[in-house]
Design an enzyme around this catalytic site. Structure first.
Site, PDB file in Angstrom:
ATOM      1  N   LYS A  59       9.716  31.673 -22.187  1.00 55.21           N
ATOM      2  CA  LYS A  59       9.929  33.025 -22.716  1.00 55.21           C
ATOM      3  C   LYS A  59      11.300  33.502 -22.259  1.00 55.21           C
ATOM      4  O   LYS A  59      11.584  33.523 -21.050  1.00 55.21           O
ATOM      5  CB  LYS A  59       8.863  33.990 -22.191  1.00 55.21           C
ATOM      6  N   GLU A 107       2.811  37.806  -8.413  1.00 51.35           N
ATOM      7  CA  GLU A 107       2.624  36.858  -9.521  1.00 51.35           C
ATOM      8  C   GLU A 107       1.932  35.578  -9.029  1.00 51.35           C
ATOM      9  O   GLU A 107       1.217  34.926  -9.780  1.00 51.35           O
ATOM     10  CB  GLU A 107       3.967  36.521 -10.188  1.00 51.35           C
ATOM     11  N   HIS A 121       3.191  47.397 -16.767  1.00 49.72           N
ATOM     12  CA  HIS A 121       4.341  47.802 -17.590  1.00 49.72           C
ATOM     13  C   HIS A 121       4.358  49.311 -17.792  1.00 49.72           C
ATOM     14  O   HIS A 121       5.430  49.924 -17.822  1.00 49.72           O
ATOM     15  CB  HIS A 121       4.305  47.093 -18.946  1.00 49.72           C
ATOM     16  N   ARG A 176      23.351  28.148 -32.471  1.00 45.22           N
ATOM     17  CA  ARG A 176      21.978  27.930 -32.967  1.00 45.22           C
ATOM     18  C   ARG A 176      21.119  27.122 -31.993  1.00 45.22           C
ATOM     19  O   ARG A 176      20.133  26.506 -32.380  1.00 45.22           O
ATOM     20  CB  ARG A 176      21.987  27.252 -34.344  1.00 45.22           C
ATOM     21  N   ARG A 182      -2.617  32.118 -23.423  1.00 40.21           N
ATOM     22  CA  ARG A 182      -1.433  32.469 -22.621  1.00 40.21           C
ATOM     23  C   ARG A 182      -1.416  33.963 -22.260  1.00 40.21           C
ATOM     24  O   ARG A 182      -0.820  34.357 -21.255  1.00 40.21           O
ATOM     25  CB  ARG A 182      -0.142  32.081 -23.353  1.00 40.21           C
ATOM     26  N   LYS A 232       0.446  27.620 -14.487  1.00 45.35           N
ATOM     27  CA  LYS A 232       1.183  28.090 -15.663  1.00 45.35           C
ATOM     28  C   LYS A 232       1.381  26.936 -16.652  1.00 45.35           C
ATOM     29  O   LYS A 232       1.254  27.116 -17.869  1.00 45.35           O
ATOM     30  CB  LYS A 232       2.528  28.705 -15.263  1.00 45.35           C
ATOM     31  N   ASN A 281      -0.761  37.673 -18.615  1.00 46.14           N
ATOM     32  CA  ASN A 281      -0.369  39.094 -18.547  1.00 46.14           C
ATOM     33  C   ASN A 281      -1.366  39.908 -17.734  1.00 46.14           C
ATOM     34  O   ASN A 281      -1.374  41.138 -17.827  1.00 46.14           O
ATOM     35  CB  ASN A 281      -0.249  39.671 -19.958  1.00 46.14           C
ATOM     36  N   GLU A 295       1.780  31.877 -27.159  1.00 47.57           N
ATOM     37  CA  GLU A 295       0.891  33.003 -26.869  1.00 47.57           C
ATOM     38  C   GLU A 295       0.060  33.437 -28.073  1.00 47.57           C
ATOM     39  O   GLU A 295       0.007  34.620 -28.421  1.00 47.57           O
ATOM     40  CB  GLU A 295       1.678  34.192 -26.297  1.00 47.57           C
TER      41      GLU A 295
HETATM   42  P1  NAD Z   1      15.985  39.937 -10.591  1.00 50.02           P
HETATM   43  O1  NAD Z   1      16.444  38.816 -11.396  1.00 50.02           O
HETATM   44  O2  NAD Z   1      16.535  41.291 -10.884  1.00 50.02           O
HETATM   45  O3  NAD Z   1      16.261  39.611  -9.051  1.00 50.02           O
HETATM   46  C1  NAD Z   1      15.895  40.553  -8.080  1.00 50.02           C
HETATM   47  C2  NAD Z   1      17.062  40.833  -7.124  1.00 50.02           C
HETATM   48  O4  NAD Z   1      17.166  39.763  -6.197  1.00 50.02           O
HETATM   49  C3  NAD Z   1      18.416  40.960  -7.798  1.00 50.02           C
HETATM   50  O5  NAD Z   1      19.153  41.980  -7.151  1.00 50.02           O
HETATM   51  C4  NAD Z   1      19.078  39.604  -7.501  1.00 50.02           C
HETATM   52  O6  NAD Z   1      20.475  39.685  -7.456  1.00 50.02           O
HETATM   53  C5  NAD Z   1      18.515  39.299  -6.146  1.00 50.02           C
HETATM   54  N1  NAD Z   1      18.407  37.886  -5.808  1.00 50.02           N
HETATM   55  C6  NAD Z   1      17.994  36.871  -6.592  1.00 50.02           C
HETATM   56  N2  NAD Z   1      17.879  35.753  -5.882  1.00 50.02           N
HETATM   57  C7  NAD Z   1      18.236  36.041  -4.619  1.00 50.02           C
HETATM   58  C8  NAD Z   1      18.300  35.304  -3.418  1.00 50.02           C
HETATM   59  N3  NAD Z   1      17.904  34.021  -3.359  1.00 50.02           N
HETATM   60  N4  NAD Z   1      18.721  35.937  -2.308  1.00 50.02           N
HETATM   61  C9  NAD Z   1      19.069  37.257  -2.331  1.00 50.02           C
HETATM   62  N5  NAD Z   1      19.005  38.014  -3.422  1.00 50.02           N
HETATM   63  C10 NAD Z   1      18.589  37.410  -4.562  1.00 50.02           C
HETATM   64  O7  NAD Z   1      14.401  40.123 -10.627  1.00 50.02           O
HETATM   65  P2  NAD Z   1      13.170  39.095 -10.714  1.00 50.02           P
HETATM   66  O8  NAD Z   1      12.067  39.798 -10.047  1.00 50.02           O
HETATM   67  O9  NAD Z   1      13.523  37.731 -10.311  1.00 50.02           O
HETATM   68  O10 NAD Z   1      12.878  39.032 -12.288  1.00 50.02           O
HETATM   69  C11 NAD Z   1      12.449  40.174 -12.997  1.00 50.02           C
HETATM   70  C12 NAD Z   1      12.679  39.928 -14.455  1.00 50.02           C
HETATM   71  O11 NAD Z   1      11.931  38.795 -14.863  1.00 50.02           O
HETATM   72  C13 NAD Z   1      12.263  41.082 -15.332  1.00 50.02           C
HETATM   73  O12 NAD Z   1      13.272  41.344 -16.267  1.00 50.02           O
HETATM   74  C14 NAD Z   1      11.022  40.557 -16.038  1.00 50.02           C
HETATM   75  O13 NAD Z   1      10.849  41.101 -17.314  1.00 50.02           O
HETATM   76  C15 NAD Z   1      11.327  39.097 -16.113  1.00 50.02           C
HETATM   77  N6  NAD Z   1      10.151  38.227 -16.258  1.00 50.02           N
HETATM   78  C16 NAD Z   1      10.175  37.283 -17.229  1.00 50.02           C
HETATM   79  C17 NAD Z   1       9.105  36.425 -17.381  1.00 50.02           C
HETATM   80  C18 NAD Z   1       9.167  35.329 -18.408  1.00 50.02           C
HETATM   81  O14 NAD Z   1       8.153  34.645 -18.624  1.00 50.02           O
HETATM   82  N7  NAD Z   1      10.301  35.095 -19.042  1.00 50.02           N
HETATM   83  C19 NAD Z   1       8.002  36.507 -16.526  1.00 50.02           C
HETATM   84  C20 NAD Z   1       8.006  37.483 -15.541  1.00 50.02           C
HETATM   85  C21 NAD Z   1       9.090  38.346 -15.406  1.00 50.02           C
HETATM   86  N1  GLY Z   2       4.899  35.732 -17.814  1.00 53.58           N
HETATM   87  C1  GLY Z   2       3.963  35.593 -18.875  1.00 53.58           C
HETATM   88  C2  GLY Z   2       4.181  34.375 -19.692  1.00 53.58           C
HETATM   89  O1  GLY Z   2       5.039  33.580 -19.411  1.00 53.58           O
HETATM   90  O2  GLY Z   2       3.489  34.189 -20.659  1.00 53.58           O
END
Ligand code: NAD
Ligand code: GLY
Length: 383
Positions: free
Chosen positions: A159, A201, A268, A137, A257, A243, A261, A253
């Site tokens: 998030k 971003e 998307h 939990r 917030r 942020k 997006n 949000e």
């Molecule tokens: P990811 O986590 O898939 O990483 C991208 C690639 O880089 C992967 O293959 C990973 O293994 C590799 N990698 C990571 N760090 C590395 C490093 N230092 N050196 C070499 N390789 C490395 O992708 P991402 O772009 O970091 O994240 C995308 C995800 O984030 C999506 O699922 C998206 O929905 C989510 N997201 C969430 C929020 C939120 O607010 N929670 C905001 C934006 C995006």
């Molecule tokens: N990435 C959008 C948010 O955190 O609200």
């Protein structure tokens, strides 16, 4: 929740690192940004742990490159640690992997006082954060983001979640970390394409609310991408401050917030149509979506065309997609609009768009009808 030190801000980081406070009352925490912070992860993390025991969750790529350094730093600070290494990639953010991760954590006899450490990109951060939200939990977690995208966006703001059959990020929870450590040095091993996707971003923060930052990026974006330490730290701290400001006003949000997006409603839809994979990375979809959001703003008479031109030029110079043709496959306006209708910002069946009056001045609107949108997408190159 175990939060033994609600004010980790009392301990200043060493020189060359910067601290960005996320002000959320009893859920407040710091984002520490700087070079070579992995080596200091133990001393930085220790003050926020209820007990000196953590479980690190990471992926195979990050583990091969950086897990040894993190484990050594935790050991030096007397923090007991175990590691769980998952497959890299978006497919890991799913129900099956969540269940498997929770089972593996429970098999390790985690307690409410155990802290999870999300060590990786947004995939690992979102999955681990959601696991932390529901495990027993709710347990604490620390984010150590290793992609630019995760350092400027996904690790900050709480998030967390996974993807569902109906779409991305549709199952999750708001669950704030108790610390974020953004080591700019780990970005040196990131593939250039992933770096570029994260850069989209960074640019977003300039586009939505900070014209001076966008102008700074026009001058210094190349240095950020090339690995200049000071430029990177400035870009990441400025992004995290932006942020932090928005999340502090609207944690869940309800309003402002949603500006974060910007470019995402279009983005998307492009990701969905290209299969959420290598064809178009999330940040690449955001870059293209941001260009279209500016173009639509111009078409609707909200924004000067010169601003849209600057946005397109800047993303193009960063090697990011700026035209529908860059998606690598023909896209149909009707299919894109179907995806947009599933956006989480849809209210009473009406889409909400984030548009701009100019660079640094984004706003929310529900006044974009589907006929206008379809004509716009067709003119932009959709079938
Ligand atoms: P990811 O986590 O898939 O990483 C991208 C690639 O880089 C992967 O293959 C990973 O293994 C590799 N990698 C990571 N760090 C590395 C490093 N230092 N050196 C070499 N390789 C490395 O992708 P991402 O772009 O970091 O994240 C995308 C995800 O984030 C999506 O699922 C998206 O929905 C989510 N997201 C969430 C929020 C939120 O607010 N929670 C905001 C934006 C995006
Ligand atoms: N990435 C959008 C948010 O955190 O609200």
């Amino acid at each position: 929740m175990n939060r033994i030190d609600p004010s980790p801000s009392d301990t200043p980081p060493a020189a060359a690192a910067e601290r960005v406070p996320i002000a959320l009352g009893e859920r407040s925490y710091d984002v520490i940004v700087g070079a070579d912070l992995l080596a200091r992860a133990g001393e930085l993390t220790a003050p926020v742990l209820a007990r000196p025991r953590v479980v690190i969750v990471t992926d195979e790529n990050v583990a091969a490159l950086h897990l040894g350094a993190l484990e050594a730093a935790l050991a030096t600070a007397g923090i007991t640690h175990e590691s769980i290494v998952l497959k890299p990639g978006e497919a890991t953010k799913c129900f099956t992997e969540l269940e498997s991760l929770l089972d593996r954590l429970l098999a390790r006899k985690v307690e409410r006082s155990t802290t999870l450490v999300a060590f990786g990109g947004g995939v690992i951060g979102d999955l681990t954060g959601f696991a932390a939200a529901v495990l027993l939990r709710g347990v604490d977690f620390v984010q150590i983001p290793t992609t630019l995208l995760a350092q400027v966006d996904s690790s900050v703001g709480g998030k967390t979640g996974i993807n569902a059959a109906a779409g991305k990020n549709l199952v999750g929870a708001f669950h704030q970390p108790c610390l974020v450590i953004a080591d700019t040095s780990v970005l040196d091993t990131l593939p250039p394409r992933e770096l570029g996707a994260g850069y989209a971003e960074v640019v977003k923060y300039g586009l939505i609310g900070d014209a001076d930052f966008f102008a700074w990026l026009e001058d210094n974006g190349a240095a950020v991408l090339a690995g200049d330490t000071d430029a990177r730290r400035h870009a990441i701290t400025t992004s995290c401050r932006a942020k932090a400001n928005i999340v502090a006003q609207d944690e869940r949000e309800g309003g402002v917030r949603a500006l974060l997006n910007f470019g995402h409603t279009f983005g998307h839809a492009f990701e969905a149509e290209t299969g959420y994979g290598d064809a178009l990375l999330h940040g690449e979809g955001v870059a293209l979506g941001s260009v279209l959001a500016f173009d639509l703003s111009v078409r609707l008479g909200h924004c000067p065309a010169a601003d849209a031109d600057r946005v397109r030029s800047h993303f193009r110079a960063a090697g990011l997609p700026v035209d529908l043709a860059d998606c690598g496959k023909p896209l149909e306006a009707s299919a894109l609009i179907t995806h947009m209708r599933q956006d989480k910002k849809v209210t009473d069946g009406r889409m909400t768009f984030v548009l701009a009056r100019g660079i640094g001045d984004a706003f929310l609107t529900r006044d974009v009808d589907e006929t206008t949108l379809a004509a716009f997408l067709t003119d932009a190159g959709a079938a």
